[in-house]
Structures are given as structure tokens and as C-alpha cells.
Motif scaffolding. Structure first.
Motif, PDB file in Angstrom:
ATOM      1  N   TYR A 248       0.857  -1.174   0.000  1.00  0.00           N
ATOM      2  CA  TYR A 248       0.000   0.000   0.000  1.00  0.00           C
ATOM      3  C   TYR A 248       0.898   1.231   0.000  1.00  0.00           C
ATOM      4  N   SER A 249       0.391   2.327  -0.558  1.00  0.00           N
ATOM      5  CA  SER A 249       1.141   3.576  -0.505  1.00  0.00           C
ATOM      6  C   SER A 249       0.194   4.749  -0.699  1.00  0.00           C
ATOM      7  N   GLY A 250       0.647   5.926  -0.279  1.00  0.00           N
ATOM      8  CA  GLY A 250      -0.157   7.123  -0.447  1.00  0.00           C
ATOM      9  C   GLY A 250       0.232   8.188   0.557  1.00  0.00           C
ATOM     10  N   PHE A 251      -0.622   9.191   0.658  1.00  0.00           N
ATOM     11  CA  PHE A 251      -0.359  10.328   1.538  1.00  0.00           C
ATOM     12  C   PHE A 251      -1.218  10.240   2.799  1.00  0.00           C
ATOM     13  N   ILE A 252      -0.635  10.629   3.921  1.00  0.00           N
ATOM     14  CA  ILE A 252      -1.349  10.776   5.179  1.00  0.00           C
ATOM     15  C   ILE A 252      -1.173  12.233   5.626  1.00  0.00           C
ATOM     16  N   THR A 253      -2.263  12.935   5.817  1.00  0.00           N
ATOM     17  CA  THR A 253      -2.203  14.333   6.250  1.00  0.00           C
ATOM     18  C   THR A 253      -1.752  14.410   7.702  1.00  0.00           C
ATOM     19  N   VAL A 254      -0.793  15.290   7.976  1.00  0.00           N
ATOM     20  CA  VAL A 254      -0.313  15.483   9.347  1.00  0.00           C
ATOM     21  C   VAL A 254      -0.673  16.858   9.888  1.00  0.00           C
ATOM     22  N   ASP A 255      -1.030  17.793   9.001  1.00  0.00           N
ATOM     23  CA  ASP A 255      -1.460  19.125   9.431  1.00  0.00           C
ATOM     24  C   ASP A 255      -2.414  19.661   8.372  1.00  0.00           C
ATOM     25  N   GLY A 256      -3.713  19.592   8.668  1.00  0.00           N
ATOM     26  CA  GLY A 256      -4.702  20.011   7.696  1.00  0.00           C
ATOM     27  C   GLY A 256      -4.681  21.501   7.421  1.00  0.00           C
TER      28      GLY A 256
ATOM     29  N   GLU B 274       7.214  15.501  15.635  1.00  0.00           N
ATOM     30  CA  GLU B 274       5.773  15.775  15.787  1.00  0.00           C
ATOM     31  C   GLU B 274       5.001  15.312  14.561  1.00  0.00           C
ATOM     32  N   ASP B 275       5.523  15.619  13.370  1.00  0.00           N
ATOM     33  CA  ASP B 275       4.843  15.198  12.148  1.00  0.00           C
ATOM     34  C   ASP B 275       4.827  13.682  12.017  1.00  0.00           C
ATOM     35  N   ALA B 276       5.929  13.041  12.357  1.00  0.00           N
ATOM     36  CA  ALA B 276       5.974  11.579  12.281  1.00  0.00           C
ATOM     37  C   ALA B 276       4.973  10.956  13.252  1.00  0.00           C
ATOM     38  N   TYR B 277       4.835  11.555  14.419  1.00  0.00           N
ATOM     39  CA  TYR B 277       3.853  11.067  15.390  1.00  0.00           C
ATOM     40  C   TYR B 277       2.435  11.220  14.838  1.00  0.00           C
ATOM     41  N   GLU B 278       2.116  12.387  14.283  1.00  0.00           N
ATOM     42  CA  GLU B 278       0.788  12.599  13.710  1.00  0.00           C
ATOM     43  C   GLU B 278       0.544  11.636  12.558  1.00  0.00           C
ATOM     44  N   PHE B 279       1.583  11.379  11.766  1.00  0.00           N
ATOM     45  CA  PHE B 279       1.451  10.396  10.693  1.00  0.00           C
ATOM     46  C   PHE B 279       1.030   9.042  11.260  1.00  0.00           C
ATOM     47  N   LEU B 280       1.724   8.578  12.292  1.00  0.00           N
ATOM     48  CA  LEU B 280       1.419   7.266  12.855  1.00  0.00           C
ATOM     49  C   LEU B 280      -0.003   7.197  13.386  1.00  0.00           C
ATOM     50  N   VAL B 281      -0.421   8.218  14.114  1.00  0.00           N
ATOM     51  CA  VAL B 281      -1.778   8.234  14.660  1.00  0.00           C
ATOM     52  C   VAL B 281      -2.806   8.127  13.540  1.00  0.00           C
ATOM     53  N   ASN B 282      -2.615   8.879  12.473  1.00  0.00           N
ATOM     54  CA  ASN B 282      -3.568   8.872  11.361  1.00  0.00           C
ATOM     55  C   ASN B 282      -3.443   7.620  10.505  1.00  0.00           C
ATOM     56  N   TRP B 283      -2.221   7.089  10.390  1.00  0.00           N
ATOM     57  CA  TRP B 283      -2.044   5.842   9.639  1.00  0.00           C
ATOM     58  C   TRP B 283      -2.741   4.685  10.344  1.00  0.00           C
ATOM     59  N   TYR B 284      -2.647   4.641  11.649  1.00  0.00           N
ATOM     60  CA  TYR B 284      -3.341   3.596  12.407  1.00  0.00           C
ATOM     61  C   TYR B 284      -4.859   3.677  12.231  1.00  0.00           C
ATOM     62  N   GLU B 285      -5.379   4.865  12.027  1.00  0.00           N
ATOM     63  CA  GLU B 285      -6.820   4.986  11.793  1.00  0.00           C
ATOM     64  C   GLU B 285      -7.210   4.355  10.462  1.00  0.00           C
ATOM     65  N   ARG B 286      -6.311   4.404   9.501  1.00  0.00           N
ATOM     66  CA  ARG B 286      -6.575   3.766   8.209  1.00  0.00           C
ATOM     67  C   ARG B 286      -6.311   2.267   8.266  1.00  0.00           C
ATOM     68  N   PHE B 287      -5.365   1.864   9.111  1.00  0.00           N
ATOM     69  CA  PHE B 287      -5.005   0.450   9.243  1.00  0.00           C
ATOM     70  C   PHE B 287      -5.141   0.011  10.712  1.00  0.00           C
TER      71      PHE B 287
END
Length: 482
Positions: free
Chosen positions: A62-70, A168-181
Motif C-alpha cells: 500500500y502507498s499514499g499520503f497521510i495528512t499530518v497538518d490540515g 511531531e509530524d511523524a507522530y501525527e502520521f502514525l496516529v492517522n495511519w493507524y486509523e486507516r489500518f
């Protein structure tokens, strides 16, 4: 009876996988929550990746973009490979490359430890028999914003990059990535990386640890168990001291130059005096004709009639603040092949990386602008190691012993400075009857070398690197018998 070919089996596997995905999506319609997760995941599934070969093991990716700061429009790009076997039981392993400014897709995924490596002509891919997704569900992240496909709609973000923002951005990425997976939320989670990720990795680990410990309930729990870093930058003083001593001990520089640099340089100061800068310029110039990232490897020249990209990197080294010159892990040949591949329109479409609003950037393995404009606000991560060791995290450090950029000499000085009790002295570890390297065990920290490897250990010694990550994730000692 005729035996089906590998390519035929691969096509059958792909068809069955797609059919299973459709069935799952159809059944999930009765559960809006589950159906939403599956649809979000499937929208990022990679199919028909150009040049992907038939492989002896299933590749689900899988690949794509995860928003870290809307608000600012910051989004980070990832490439994820499900574990080849027993994915529901395997940990999740995040990989970060350094630089700052180098792509974990261009290096980690496509050159070093991913299951699909870019071919030497840049026109296709080949299966990596020593991929780390044999041991884990493997997640590559292009960080910070501005690296590779990762982007921001607010250009001023690129002038604010520092270790704190990256974490901080990497942390937000993980939180949002877990919501997708969400199926990976319960898995053990580890972080890995190399070079300047020697900063990124422990700083992200500390941020996750602190937020896990927060009792307010504001932050989701991430099941962090530890981290492992290769040829990591840890503390400027020891890294610079080790770089100079390695160059002298491996006859890259003369006794005279070594004595001069030792006399005029006090590496404890971030800003070197002019005499030191001049001396270290001379040190780096000695690497023009060899590869600083693997001093025993053949020099790569892209064309016989033009100067190699390696020489250009050394020019960057001596033209900027000397301890920060050179993108971590730069390899001129593999960079060219990766850039050829990931700039193909059909590749970008397949990876869901072709819809960046207003972005006409050419994808690069390393971003020169990030390297030159990064704000270096943290000179040592020693305190983070001591904190997380005390917290019981599993922490390993490994080094290719032929790396001149972040040499094992400096890493050993730094490890000794931690003052940890020694559990087991340095001794060999083995692979296929040969010494794979050496290792020592301290209270809370294992330190290992990989014999004959440079800065990019999984590229130079793929079999041995797989032994290292297997031992680490399994909580086992490196093999001490032939």
C-alpha cells in the motif's frame, strides 16, 4: 503433468488477492465502520506496479499520503509492505532514512531492505530475497515534509524544519495511519533507521513514550517496544572525533593532516573556528576519489566523461558546515536508478503519488535544499537513550565497519560515554560459518558491527542485515556459534 511457471502462479495469486479484497469489501457493507476502514485501505493498495516481477513470496503493498497538518496542508508519503508470512502475528516496523532530506522510499525501500529493489537500469524492479518484511510488517515514511513525494501547501514550513517538528509530524502520521489500518494497533511497534535517523528515531520514540505516559487520555496508545539504528548520528562531538580518527587510522589522510586537525579542532563546539573548518575541508577532499560511505567499495561513475555524483557530494561537504555535509547514505549510482524509476508517470500513478496539487517537483532521493536549510537544534540524543533504556525499551545500535561518514569509532566513544554496566565483552557473531561482525552487550543496549559493510548495511550485507533484524525483533542474542 506440467508444472505451472512462477509467473503463472504469481498471476493466480494476484487475481485471488483482488477477488478476496472485493469479497471483503462487499461483506463489509453491512458494517459501516469496518467497511469504511477497508475502503480506505483499498484506495491505497498498489496494483500493477510497473516493472514488478513475479516473486516467490506474496507482496501485498500500500502507498499514499497521510495528512499530518490540515491547516497548512502538510502530508507525508508512505510505502507499506505486509509481512510475507503470518502478518497478523508479526510486529510493525517503521523505517526512516536520514540526511536530513533523504527518502526512505528511495533508499530503505527501493535500495536496501524492501522486497522490491530498483534495477540498475532504473526501468524495473527485482525481488529482494533478504527483505525485512520476512520479519515484520514494514512501513517506510518519507520524512520530513519536502522529502520525496511528501509535501506542504505552506512553503514557509520548509524553513521551519528541525528535529522537534520532524518528530511531531511523524507522530501525527502514525496516529492517522493507524486509523486507516486499525488492525495493526495491537501489534508490537518498533522504529528503525540509519544515519541522521539516529536523531529522528530516538526522538520519535521519546515522543511516543511521553504521550503513552500522559494520563489525560488525549493521546492514543502506540504499542512501542523499542528501536534499532544503523551507523547513527548520536552526538556531534563523538561523531566528528570518530570521523577524523577513522580517516587517519584507515590511511585516508596523512599523519601531518591528522595532527593539524587534532590541534585546531575542538569538536565540542558546534561552530568550528576557521582554522578547523579549513583543516576539515582538507580531510573531506581526500574522499573525492573514494566513497566516504564505504571506503572499500568501488567508486561509482555515472558516465566516463563526466565527474561522478560522489565528487559533487564532497563539494557540498566542503562548501557547507562541515559536520553536516553530505546527505546521509548518498550513493550516486543507486540514486540515479531510483530517480529514473520514481519519476515515471505510470509509477507515480500506481503509487498514488500523482495528485499533488500545484506540485511539479521532480522526485529526488535526497533534497539539497532541506540538507542546507535544516535547523540543527539538537546536538546530542544521549539523554533520550538513557531515559528510554531506564524505561525498559529494547535498543540496539549497529554499524557497518567500513563507513567513513559515521564511523564505528565515534559510535564506540559515544556508547562508552553512556556509562552503562557492561554485561558481555566484544566478541564475534557468525553467519554461514563466517564472522558476520562483532557485538557487545550493555545493560539495556546492544551494540554490533557488520563486517565489511558501509553506511548502507542492508545494501552492502543483505544476508547479515537480515540476521541482525531477526535477532533484534526476536529478542535474541546474535549467533555466537559458527
Amino acid at each position: 503433468m506440467r508444472t505451472p511457471s512462477l509467473s503463472s502462479l504469481y498471476l493466480v495469486f494476484t487475481a485471488v488477492s483482488h477477488l478476496l479484497s472485493i469479497c471483503l469489501l462487499a461483506s463489509a457493507e453491512e458494517s459501516p465502520w469496518l467497511g469504511g476502514d477497508l475502503r480506505a485501505q483499498e484506495s491505497h493498495r498498489v496494483v500493477n506496479l510497473p516493472g514488478q516481477p513475479p516473486s516467490p513470496a506474496p507482496i501485498s503493498q500500500y502507498s499514499g499520503f497521510i495528512t499530518v497538518d490540515g491547516e497548512s496542508g502538510r502530508a507525508l508519503f508512505y510505502w507499506f509492505f505486509v509481512a510475507q508470512t503470518l502478518p497478523s502475528r508479526r510486529p510493525l516496523l517503521l523505517w526512516l532514512n536520514g540526511g536530513p532530506g533523504c527518502s526512505s522510499v528511495g533508499y530503505g525501500a527501493a535500495v536496501e531492505l524492501g522486497p522490491l529493489r530498483v534495477k540498475r537500469d532504473g526501468n524495473g524492479l527485482e525481488f529482494n530475497r533478504y527483505a525485512w518484511n520476512q520479519e515484520a510488517n514494514l512501513l517506510f515514511l518519507e520524512s520530513p515534509v519536502g522529502v520525496g513525494f511528501s509535501y506542504t501547501n505552506t512553503s514557509s514550513d520548509l524553513n521551519k524544519l528541525n528535529d522537534e517538528l520532524v518528530a511531531e509530524d511523524a507522530y501525527e502520521f502514525l496516529v492517522n495511519w493507524y486509523e486507516r489500518f486499525p488492525q495493526y494497533k495491537s501489534h508490537d511497534f518498533y522504529i528503525s533507521g540509519e544515519s541522521y535517523a539516529g536523531h529522528y528515531v530516538p526522538q520519535l520514540a521519546e515522543l511516543i513514550y511521553d504521550r503513552n505516559e500522559d494520563s489525560s487520555g488525549k493521546f492514543p496508545r502506540i504499542n512501542l517496544r523499542g528501536f534499532i539504528v544503523g551507523n547513527p548520528e548520536t552526538e556531534d562531538y563523538y561523531d566528528s572525533k570518530g570521523l577524523l580518527e577513522f580517516a587517519w587510522s584507515h590511511t585516508v589522510i596523512s599523519d601531518e593532516l591528522f595532527r593539524l586537525a587534532s590541534r585546531v579542532c575542538d569538536f565540542r563546539h558546534y561552530r568550528w573556528p576557521s582554522e578547523c573548518s579549513v583543516a576539515m575541508d582538507r580531510v573531506f577532499r581526500q574522499y573525492r576519489e573514494i566513497d566516504i560511505y564505504n571506503i572499500y567499495a568501488p567508486k561509482c561513475t555515472l558516465t566516463p566523461s563526466s565527474p561522478s555524483a560522489a565528487a559533487a557530494v564532497v563539494e557540498d561537504m566542503v562548501a557547507s558546515r562541515t559536520t553536516r555535509m553530505g546527505a546521509g547514505g548518498y550513493d550516486p549510482c543507486f540514486s540515479a536508478y531510483a530517480e529514473e524509476y520514481f519519476n515515471r508517470a505510470e509509477v507515480r500513478r500506481s503509487l498514488h503519488a500523482d495528485a499533488i496539487a500545484g506540485d511539479n517537483r521532480r522526485w529526488k532521493v535526497c533534497s539539497d535544499s532541506i540538507l542546507r536549510n535544516y535547523n540543527y537544534t539538537v546536538l546530542s540524543v544521549t539523554h533520550i537513550y538513557l531515559k528510554l533504556i531506564a524505561a525498559g525499551m529494547r535498543i540496539w545500535v549497529y554499524s557497518g565497519d567500513a563507513d567513513g561518514r559515521v564511523p564505528v569509532i565515534g559510535t564506540r566513544y559515544w556508547v562508552e560515554s553512556l556509562g552503562l554496566p557492561l554485561r558481555a565483552q566484544w566478541r564475534p557473531w557468525y553467519h554461514r560459518g563466517q564472522v558476520g561482525g562483532r557485538f557487545a552487550e550493555y545493560e539495556g543496549l546492544t551494540v554490533a558491527t557488520v563486517r565489511g559493510a558501509g553506511h548502507l548495511v542492508p545494501l552492502n550485507k543483505p544476508r547479515e542485515s537480515l540476521v541482525v533484524i531477526n535477532s533484534y525483533l526476536s529478542g535474541l542474542q546474535l549467533p555466537i556459534r559458527r
